[in-house]
Design an enzyme around this catalytic site. Structure first.
Site, PDB file in Angstrom:
ATOM      1  N   PHE A  62       0.849  -1.196   0.000  1.00 49.45           N
ATOM      2  CA  PHE A  62       0.000   0.000   0.000  1.00 49.45           C
ATOM      3  C   PHE A  62       0.880   1.240   0.000  1.00 49.45           C
ATOM      4  CE2 PHE A  62      -2.412  -3.443   1.823  1.00 49.45           C
ATOM      5  CZ  PHE A  62      -3.642  -3.323   1.196  1.00 49.45           C
ATOM      6  N   ILE A  88       2.178  -1.864   4.523  1.00 48.25           N
ATOM      7  CA  ILE A  88       1.973  -0.421   4.373  1.00 48.25           C
ATOM      8  C   ILE A  88       3.335   0.250   4.324  1.00 48.25           C
ATOM      9  CG2 ILE A  88       1.122   1.633   5.581  1.00 48.25           C
ATOM     10  CD1 ILE A  88      -1.060  -0.165   6.777  1.00 48.25           C
ATOM     11  N   CYS A  89       3.537   1.128   3.342  1.00 41.16           N
ATOM     12  CA  CYS A  89       4.826   1.822   3.218  1.00 41.16           C
ATOM     13  C   CYS A  89       5.028   2.775   4.390  1.00 41.16           C
ATOM     14  CB  CYS A  89       4.872   2.616   1.919  1.00 41.16           C
ATOM     15  SG  CYS A  89       6.285   3.722   1.856  1.00 41.16           S
ATOM     16  N   VAL A  90       6.158   2.659   5.041  1.00 40.30           N
ATOM     17  CA  VAL A  90       6.408   3.458   6.243  1.00 40.30           C
ATOM     18  C   VAL A  90       6.522   4.955   5.918  1.00 40.30           C
ATOM     19  CG1 VAL A  90       8.922   3.054   6.179  1.00 40.30           C
ATOM     20  CG2 VAL A  90       7.821   3.704   8.324  1.00 40.30           C
ATOM     21  N   ALA A  96       3.130   6.217   5.182  1.00 41.97           N
ATOM     22  CA  ALA A  96       2.315   6.138   6.401  1.00 41.97           C
ATOM     23  C   ALA A  96       2.630   7.281   7.362  1.00 41.97           C
ATOM     24  CB  ALA A  96       2.536   4.795   7.093  1.00 41.97           C
TER      25      ALA A  96
END
Lengths: 135, 130
Positions: free
Chosen positions: B39, B77-79, B82
């Site tokens: 994501f 989820i991409c940090v 995010a």
């Protein structure tokens, strides 16, 4: 290594107005650490991402365009810009940043990274890719 | 075939998430493997557990969570994305001294390398979003 794949990043959106262009560049930079065969392609309004003289002070958004100049240091030197997209916007390669890389095999000679290609040529290049990420 | 999936849009403004869910359901039903969903951009909002859509609407975040459990799919989820958008797990909460976290069960937060790895490991990487 047999595990090297051809990665193509398609950039077709203007640099500002949405975050896609900037976050795409972040993927390219991180991805460079994986030693894959990387190409970038700029089409449509994406060609504006490479314009020289970008100044975002008035809009209050970070100007990330200087980052493109670092791509050569990451061994990313296949940057294709679609001729038809430039033509449609009244632009030439002279309106774009001068991106270069140093060729280790030719005594670190400085070479241009940007290649202007037709959409027909781009289609052939795309056809050779293993992984295509579009932003 | 082994698929990697990238979702680039938020769950409700854009239909990309639901289309990706439908694609995954069909792929799995035909015997394919979905290795990972990554994501990115506003797509990270697919991973919040604080969404409370009306009861007659689809709960997209919950649907992802159920889908991942049922088919053992890695939801990442991409940090970097995010952090810009306020998605946090325990680790992010602690690192950035936040007063809570909001990640949905079944998701995890990690780096962009996970997307590149999916591109390398999978037969096809399919991108959903504009």
């Amino acid at each position: 290594m047999s595990n090297v794949k051809k990665f193509m990043y398609i950039n077709n959106k203007a640099p500002y107005g949405t975050i896609y262009a900037w976050e795409s560049l972040e993927v390219v930079l991180i991805g460079a650490a994986f030693d894959q065969d990387v190409s970038l392609m700029f089409t449509g309004d994406g060609v504006y991402q490479l314009m020289k003289g970008q100044d975002t002070k008035e809009v209050g958004i970070k100007n990330f365009s200087p980052t493109y100049a670092a791509l050569g240091d990451y061994d990313i030197n296949k940057i294709y810009v679609e001729k038809e997209s430039l033509d449609a916007r009244g632009l030439t390669v002279d309106d774009l940043m001068h991106l270069v890389w140093e060729d280790e095999d030719e005594d670190w000679a400085e070479k241009d990274s940007i290649k202007v290609v037709t959409s027909a040529e781009l289609a052939e290049i795309l056809d050779q890719q293993d992984v295509v990420l579009s932003f | 075939m082994k698929f990697g999936i990238q979702v680039n849009e938020g769950p409700y403004t854009h239909e990309a998430s639901v289309t990706a869910i439908n694609f995954i359901k069909s792929a799995v039903a035909k015997g394919h493997e979905v290795f990972r969903v990554f994501f990115y951009h506003d797509g990270v909002n697919n991973g919040t557990r604080y969404a409370t859509p009306p009861q007659d609407d689809i709960n997209i975040q919950q649907t992802w969570s159920d889908l991942a459990k049922e088919h053992n799919i890695d939801l990442v989820i991409c940090v970097a994305a995010a952090q810009r958008r306020g998605l946090a797990d325990d680790g992010e909460q602690e690192r950035n001294k936040l007063d809570g976290n909001n990640i949905m069960d079944g998701f995890r937060i990690s780096g962009l390398g996970q997307l590149i790895e999916a591109g390398i490991e999978c037969d096809r990487l399919v991108v959903f979003g504009d």
